[in-house]
Scaffold this motif. Structure first.
Motif, PDB file in Angstrom:
ATOM      1  N   GLU A  86       0.851  -1.182   0.000  1.00 35.71           N
ATOM      2  CA  GLU A  86       0.000   0.000   0.000  1.00 35.71           C
ATOM      3  C   GLU A  86       0.891   1.238   0.000  1.00 35.71           C
ATOM      4  O   GLU A  86       1.927   1.253   0.656  1.00 35.71           O
ATOM      5  N   GLN A  87       0.482   2.226  -0.738  1.00 33.34           N
ATOM      6  CA  GLN A  87       1.205   3.489  -0.775  1.00 33.34           C
ATOM      7  C   GLN A  87       0.267   4.600  -0.313  1.00 33.34           C
ATOM      8  O   GLN A  87      -0.942   4.541  -0.545  1.00 33.34           O
ATOM      9  N   LEU A  88       0.830   5.581   0.330  1.00 28.61           N
ATOM     10  CA  LEU A  88       0.041   6.707   0.814  1.00 28.61           C
ATOM     11  C   LEU A  88      -0.693   7.367  -0.355  1.00 28.61           C
ATOM     12  O   LEU A  88      -0.101   7.658  -1.390  1.00 28.61           O
ATOM     13  N   GLY A  89      -1.989   7.576  -0.174  1.00 27.49           N
ATOM     14  CA  GLY A  89      -2.821   8.122  -1.226  1.00 27.49           C
ATOM     15  C   GLY A  89      -3.716   7.080  -1.874  1.00 27.49           C
ATOM     16  O   GLY A  89      -4.706   7.416  -2.529  1.00 27.49           O
ATOM     17  N   SER A  90      -3.380   5.817  -1.682  1.00 24.27           N
ATOM     18  CA  SER A  90      -4.202   4.736  -2.246  1.00 24.27           C
ATOM     19  C   SER A  90      -4.265   3.557  -1.282  1.00 24.27           C
ATOM     20  O   SER A  90      -4.208   2.397  -1.702  1.00 24.27           O
ATOM     21  N   ILE A  91      -4.376   3.855   0.002  1.00 22.71           N
ATOM     22  CA  ILE A  91      -4.377   2.801   1.019  1.00 22.71           C
ATOM     23  C   ILE A  91      -5.722   2.096   1.046  1.00 22.71           C
ATOM     24  O   ILE A  91      -6.776   2.733   1.103  1.00 22.71           O
ATOM     25  N   ASP A  92      -5.670   0.771   0.983  1.00 27.58           N
ATOM     26  CA  ASP A  92      -6.853  -0.073   1.041  1.00 27.58           C
ATOM     27  C   ASP A  92      -6.965  -0.623   2.463  1.00 27.58           C
ATOM     28  O   ASP A  92      -6.185  -1.478   2.875  1.00 27.58           O
ATOM     29  N   LEU A  93      -7.946  -0.126   3.207  1.00 28.70           N
ATOM     30  CA  LEU A  93      -8.077  -0.540   4.603  1.00 28.70           C
ATOM     31  C   LEU A  93      -8.422  -2.020   4.726  1.00 28.70           C
ATOM     32  O   LEU A  93      -8.036  -2.672   5.699  1.00 28.70           O
ATOM     33  N   ASP A  94      -9.126  -2.566   3.751  1.00 30.32           N
ATOM     34  CA  ASP A  94      -9.417  -4.004   3.788  1.00 30.32           C
ATOM     35  C   ASP A  94      -8.128  -4.820   3.686  1.00 30.32           C
ATOM     36  O   ASP A  94      -7.994  -5.867   4.320  1.00 30.32           O
ATOM     37  N   SER A  95      -7.186  -4.324   2.884  1.00 29.24           N
ATOM     38  CA  SER A  95      -5.889  -4.996   2.778  1.00 29.24           C
ATOM     39  C   SER A  95      -5.163  -4.969   4.112  1.00 29.24           C
ATOM     40  O   SER A  95      -4.578  -5.976   4.545  1.00 29.24           O
ATOM     41  N   ARG A 142       4.327   0.020   2.621  1.00 23.31           N
ATOM     42  CA  ARG A 142       3.975  -1.296   3.168  1.00 23.31           C
ATOM     43  C   ARG A 142       3.246  -1.168   4.501  1.00 23.31           C
ATOM     44  O   ARG A 142       3.587  -1.843   5.487  1.00 23.31           O
ATOM     45  N   TYR A 143       2.232  -0.323   4.538  1.00 21.06           N
ATOM     46  CA  TYR A 143       1.578   0.013   5.797  1.00 21.06           C
ATOM     47  C   TYR A 143       0.995  -1.213   6.504  1.00 21.06           C
ATOM     48  O   TYR A 143       1.179  -1.380   7.715  1.00 21.06           O
ATOM     49  N   GLY A 144       0.292  -2.039   5.770  1.00 20.04           N
ATOM     50  CA  GLY A 144      -0.335  -3.200   6.396  1.00 20.04           C
ATOM     51  C   GLY A 144       0.665  -4.230   6.868  1.00 20.04           C
ATOM     52  O   GLY A 144       0.537  -4.790   7.965  1.00 20.04           O
ATOM     53  N   TYR A 145       1.670  -4.504   6.045  1.00 25.62           N
ATOM     54  CA  TYR A 145       2.653  -5.516   6.406  1.00 25.62           C
ATOM     55  C   TYR A 145       3.481  -5.054   7.594  1.00 25.62           C
ATOM     56  O   TYR A 145       3.695  -5.807   8.557  1.00 25.62           O
ATOM     57  N   ARG A 146       3.963  -3.813   7.544  1.00 25.79           N
ATOM     58  CA  ARG A 146       4.763  -3.299   8.656  1.00 25.79           C
ATOM     59  C   ARG A 146       3.964  -3.325   9.964  1.00 25.79           C
ATOM     60  O   ARG A 146       4.471  -3.761  11.010  1.00 25.79           O
ATOM     61  N   ALA A 147       2.728  -2.815   9.913  1.00 28.37           N
ATOM     62  CA  ALA A 147       1.915  -2.739  11.129  1.00 28.37           C
ATOM     63  C   ALA A 147       1.594  -4.118  11.674  1.00 28.37           C
ATOM     64  O   ALA A 147       1.632  -4.351  12.889  1.00 28.37           O
ATOM     65  N   SER A 148       1.279  -5.057  10.776  1.00 22.96           N
ATOM     66  CA  SER A 148       0.907  -6.401  11.239  1.00 22.96           C
ATOM     67  C   SER A 148       2.096  -7.137  11.836  1.00 22.96           C
ATOM     68  O   SER A 148       1.960  -7.870  12.828  1.00 22.96           O
ATOM     69  N   LYS A 149       3.287  -6.938  11.271  1.00 20.71           N
ATOM     70  CA  LYS A 149       4.464  -7.591  11.827  1.00 20.71           C
ATOM     71  C   LYS A 149       4.908  -6.921  13.131  1.00 20.71           C
ATOM     72  O   LYS A 149       5.406  -7.593  14.041  1.00 20.71           O
ATOM     73  N   ALA A 150       4.716  -5.607  13.236  1.00 18.34           N
ATOM     74  CA  ALA A 150       4.990  -4.939  14.516  1.00 18.34           C
ATOM     75  C   ALA A 150       4.053  -5.456  15.592  1.00 18.34           C
ATOM     76  O   ALA A 150       4.460  -5.667  16.748  1.00 18.34           O
ATOM     77  N   ALA A 151       2.780  -5.667  15.221  1.00 22.16           N
ATOM     78  CA  ALA A 151       1.816  -6.225  16.170  1.00 22.16           C
ATOM     79  C   ALA A 151       2.212  -7.647  16.573  1.00 22.16           C
ATOM     80  O   ALA A 151       2.132  -8.017  17.753  1.00 22.16           O
TER      81      ALA A 151
END
Length: 223
Positions: A86-95, A142-151
């Motif tokens: 995901e890139q800023l400006g086109s973030i898919d929250l479902d992803s 990589r918003y979803g991947y980074r956040a999920s791995k941090a979690a």
């Protein structure tokens, strides 16, 4: 690990999970591969395959539990994962939600469901990523991947604290940039090399260093 040790691996049908299955089978362990869809390669090395398992659902967790009745688990490897971009400006929250379910919530669900089958000397290896390191993030995205791995890292650290009195050690392990389908085979090291390094880290995991975050090459990674 010696003969008769039971090793449970999620996402074991290909990539890093399959190479870990091969590694521990070659060591004489009883490998139980968990996946949504099995592969001929996994079937050829695993002592047991529990397929049709979606680790993000109650039904999947129940099927996993029912397939392990009577087992004592010596090593649980939470390996199943998903990488999306995901890139800023086109973030898919479902992803983002999907990656959080698979990469973070599922390992916690699996561990909570199976920990009663583990005991003194058992180990848990969460296959995470250095992309889950906040201190190491110098490229963004990589918003979803980074956040999920941090979690996942946060969950793993809490598990290490909670399970230490039971004699169960927990590690968060970065496999390296591996040539797998997840990255269109554009990595730097082979799955075989990654699995070898991960197994070394797991072998060196103790109650003294439980909760650590390591690269497969042995480097301690920052949170």
């Amino acid at each position: 690990m010696s003969d008769s040790k039971v090793v449970v691996i999620t996402g074991a049908n290909r990539g890093i999970g399959l190479e870990l299955a091969r590694h521990y089978a070659a060591e004489g362990c009883e490998v139980i591969g968990v996946c949504r869809q099995s592969s001929d390669e996994l079937a050829s090395v695993a002592a047991q395959v529990i397929d049709g398992v979606d680790v993000t659902t109650d039904v999947g967790i129940e099927k996993l539990e029912s397939g392990l009745v009577g087992k004592r688990i010596h090593l649980l490897i939470n390996n199943a994962g998903l990488l999306q971009d995901e890139q800023l400006g086109s973030i898919d929250l479902d992803s983002l939600r999907t990656q959080m379910e698979i990469n973070a919530f599922a390992p916690l669900r699996v561990t909570e469901a199976l920990v009663h089958l583990m005991g003194q000397g058992s180990k848990i290896a969460n296959i995470t990523s250095r992309m889950g390191s906040i201190a190491d993030n110098d490229s963004g995205g990589r918003y979803g991947y980074r956040a999920s791995k941090a979690a996942l890292n946060a969950f793993g650290k809490s598990l290490a604290v909670d399970l230490q009195p039971k004699g169960i050690a927990v590690a968060q392990l970065h496999p390296g940039y591996v040539k797998t389908r997840m990255v269109n085979f554009g990595g730097l090291i082979t799955p075989e090399d990654s699995a070898r390094g991960l197994a070394e880290r797991i072998a060196n995991l103790t109650l003294e260093n439980t909760g650590s975050f390591w690269h497969s090459n042995g480097e301690a990674l920052p949170w």
